[in-house]
Design a protein around this motif. Structure first.
Motif, mmCIF file in Angstrom:
data_model
loop_
_atom_site.group_PDB
_atom_site.id
_atom_site.type_symbol
_atom_site.label_atom_id
_atom_site.label_comp_id
_atom_site.label_asym_id
_atom_site.label_seq_id
_atom_site.Cartn_x
_atom_site.Cartn_y
_atom_site.Cartn_z
ATOM 1 N N LEU A 147 0.873 -1.406 -0.038
ATOM 2 C CA LEU A 147 -0.134 -0.432 -0.118
ATOM 3 C C LEU A 147 0.975 1.159 0.333
ATOM 4 N N TRP A 157 -6.396 0.748 5.618
ATOM 5 C CA TRP A 157 -7.582 -0.107 4.962
ATOM 6 C C TRP A 157 -8.124 0.379 6.015
ATOM 7 N N THR A 162 -10.150 4.097 1.250
ATOM 8 C CA THR A 162 -9.045 3.285 0.613
ATOM 9 C C THR A 162 -9.403 2.335 -0.450
ATOM 10 N N ALA A 163 -10.997 1.845 -0.065
ATOM 11 C CA ALA A 163 -11.292 1.555 -0.774
ATOM 12 C C ALA A 163 -11.648 1.620 -2.244
ATOM 13 N N PRO A 190 -6.137 -11.124 1.441
ATOM 14 C CA PRO A 190 -7.075 -10.692 2.251
ATOM 15 C C PRO A 190 -6.703 -10.191 4.193
ATOM 16 N N SER A 193 -3.337 -9.434 4.705
ATOM 17 C CA SER A 193 -3.326 -8.076 5.388
ATOM 18 C C SER A 193 -4.496 -7.408 6.256
ATOM 19 N N ALA A 216 -10.541 -3.175 8.512
ATOM 20 C CA ALA A 216 -9.651 -3.601 7.656
ATOM 21 C C ALA A 216 -10.255 -4.541 6.224
ATOM 22 N N HIS A 219 -13.348 -3.537 4.299
ATOM 23 C CA HIS A 219 -13.325 -2.093 3.170
ATOM 24 C C HIS A 219 -11.906 -2.872 2.245
ATOM 25 N N LEU A 220 -10.777 -3.423 3.107
ATOM 26 C CA LEU A 220 -10.218 -4.526 1.498
ATOM 27 C C LEU A 220 -11.347 -5.076 0.235
#
Ligand code: FCB
Length: 468
Positions: A147, A157, A162-163, A190, A193, A216, A219-220
């Motif tokens: 990122l 995230w 961010t998405a 994901p 992450s 997070a 949103h990922l």
């Protein structure tokens, strides 16, 4: 090939080597059409972290923080692939694989204001054209953990925005590289992450709070769904999907609580990602049992975006974990004694891959599956120009057999990518852990195909000759 040591092999030696790795006779994996590949990721191999306008990523910051990686290793130079890409593509071609799975570095492709970095685009265009001219399919992951740091500075995230930034980046990649890509993958793993990055802190950005991890992850996955829409809008003909790591979890305990604990951990490892993608909901036990109070904020319409149909699902598999129930009934890791382990300490458990694939097939409506990563680390060294990695050869052969059994059981599984093409920066474990089919001497950047690479090459040559 400069920098690559190749071994001339007699036909007899090739046959012996191929046999060390070959899938079972008659397997679909030996037929034309099954996609054989090798995989890498940008931060793990490229180096050149400050060149041509590349911005800092969360892995530059994390690995530069004392105590975060083994030996303080960073991806600053890695395999110097940014400068050696052309001969590395020759190396890939020499293996005889159909396909190469790579990832694009987001920090190379967009400036902080979201505009395109033409130097970064030119690099990946050269790379993708180089693959095409060698007849190798490009399977491209948009996000393999690097990122841009400036997005992390605004919450990474954890920030819903961010998405949407990810979807803009996906649109840029689709516009620039369409026609050069065989398959798109939005996110790599994901789970790693979200959990390792925000839940446990062993990966960048190094935060450690389960509530962060659940948010997070949301949103990922939202970013994944939005990116799928963007890829389909700008490169409609190319299949697109996502890559999930999965883990087999069992118990050697014999109480119902032990079995429930194993079920709960497997839910945390697998259903947390697969259920929203394939069935449109999160497993609520994540916050009712495992992490009370950690339910993520989900807005109306999010689950429909996350659940967009996939053209393909990449599965990464490495090992099994054993658990028992603690006093509170929650899973506690209890490593098994007397089992075969790799340099990572991970148990070698091929049966787990078959079990998981069959289980997912029974539970979900699956798109075509590709094993996008599977492989092993060993403490390999070059002796007289040769790397005898017997454990890797045996590991691969046993996992090929497990995949083959899953196909026989009806799983629509169409390809297999070995992790990894070459030794590289293994995240928090730095350069000590060697996952490559090809050995890398980091001081000289000499590449030496290990015996497993020669075995794969020999098997693929047999396949082309119709002898498998
Ligand atoms: C996976 C990662 C990959 C590599 C392997 C060993 O979790 O996707 O980059 O590090 O593990």
């Amino acid at each position: 090939m400069p920098g690559v040591r190749a071994l001339p092999l007699s036909p007899d030696a090739s046959a012996v080597l191929a046999d060390r790795i070959t899938p079972p006779v008659g397997s679909a994996m030996g037929k034309p059409g099954f996609v054989w590949g090798v995989a890498t990721a940008s931060y793990q191999i490229e180096g050149a972290v400050r060149e041509d306008g590349r911005l800092p990523s969360i892995w530059d910051s994390f690995s530069a923080t004392p105590g975060k990686t083994l030996g303080g290793d960073t991806g600053e130079f890695a395999c110097d692939h940014y400068h050696r890409w052309d001969t590395d593509l020759d190396l890939i071609a020499s293996l005889g694989v159909d396909a190469y799975r790579l990832s694009l570095a987001w920090p190379r492709l967009q400036h902080a204001d979201g505009t395109a970095n033409t130097a970064g685009i030119a690099f990946y265009r050269r790379l993708l054209e180089g693959l095409k001219s060698r007849g190798i399919q490009a399977w491209v992951t948009l996000y393999h953990w690097d990122l841009p740091q400036h997005l992390e500075d605004r919450g990474g995230w954890l920030n819903r925005d961010t998405a949407y930034r990810f979807a803009d980046y996906a649109a840029l990649c689709a516009r620039e590289f369409r026609g050069l890509v065989t398959g798109w993958m939005t996110l790599n793993e994901p789970w790693c992450s979200a959990w390792l990055g925000y839940g446990e802190g062993h990966h960048a950005p190094g935060l450690a709070n389960p509530r962060y991890a659940l948010q997070a992850m949301h949103h990922l996955l939202l970013g994944h769904g939005l990116a799928l829409d963007a890829l389909r809008a700008h490169d409609p003909g190319t299949p697109a999907g996502i890559v999930a790591n999965v883990e087999r979890v069992t118990t050697d305990g014999d109480t119902p609580a032990d079995h429930d604990a194993a079920r709960l951990l497997e839910l945390h490892r697998n259903a947390w990602v697969l259920q929203p993608l394939l069935a449109g909901s999160y497993p609520a036990e994540l916050w009712s049992r495992l992490y009370p109070g950690a339910e993520p904020l989900v807005l109306d319409g999010d689950m429909a975006i996350i659940g967009r149909p996939l053209d393909l699902l990449g599965i990464n598999y490495y090992f099994r974990s054993n658990v028992r129930a603690g006093a509170d009934g929650l899973p506690v890791m209890v490593p098994l004694d007397g089992v075969e382990r790799t340099q990572m300490g991970w148990e070698v458990y091929p049966q787990g891959l078959e079990d998981l694939l069959r289980g997912f097939h029974a539970r979900y409506r699956l798109p075509p599956i590709y094993i996008t990563e599977n492989g092993t680390a060993s403490a390999d060294s070059v002796v007289d120009g040769r790397v005898d990695d017997a454990q890797r050869q045996s590991f691969l052969k046993r996992h090929f057999a497990a995949v083959s059994r899953a196909i026989d059981a009806g799983v629509d599984l169409r390809g297999y990518f070995v992790w990894s093409l070459m030794d590289n920066f293994e995240w928090a474990f730095g350069y000590e852990r060697r996952f490559g089919l090809v050995h890398v001497d980091y001081a000289s950047q000499q590449r030496t195909p290990k015996d497993s690479a020669l075995a794969l090459q020999a098997f693929l040559a047999q396949r082309r000759a119709g002898q498998t």
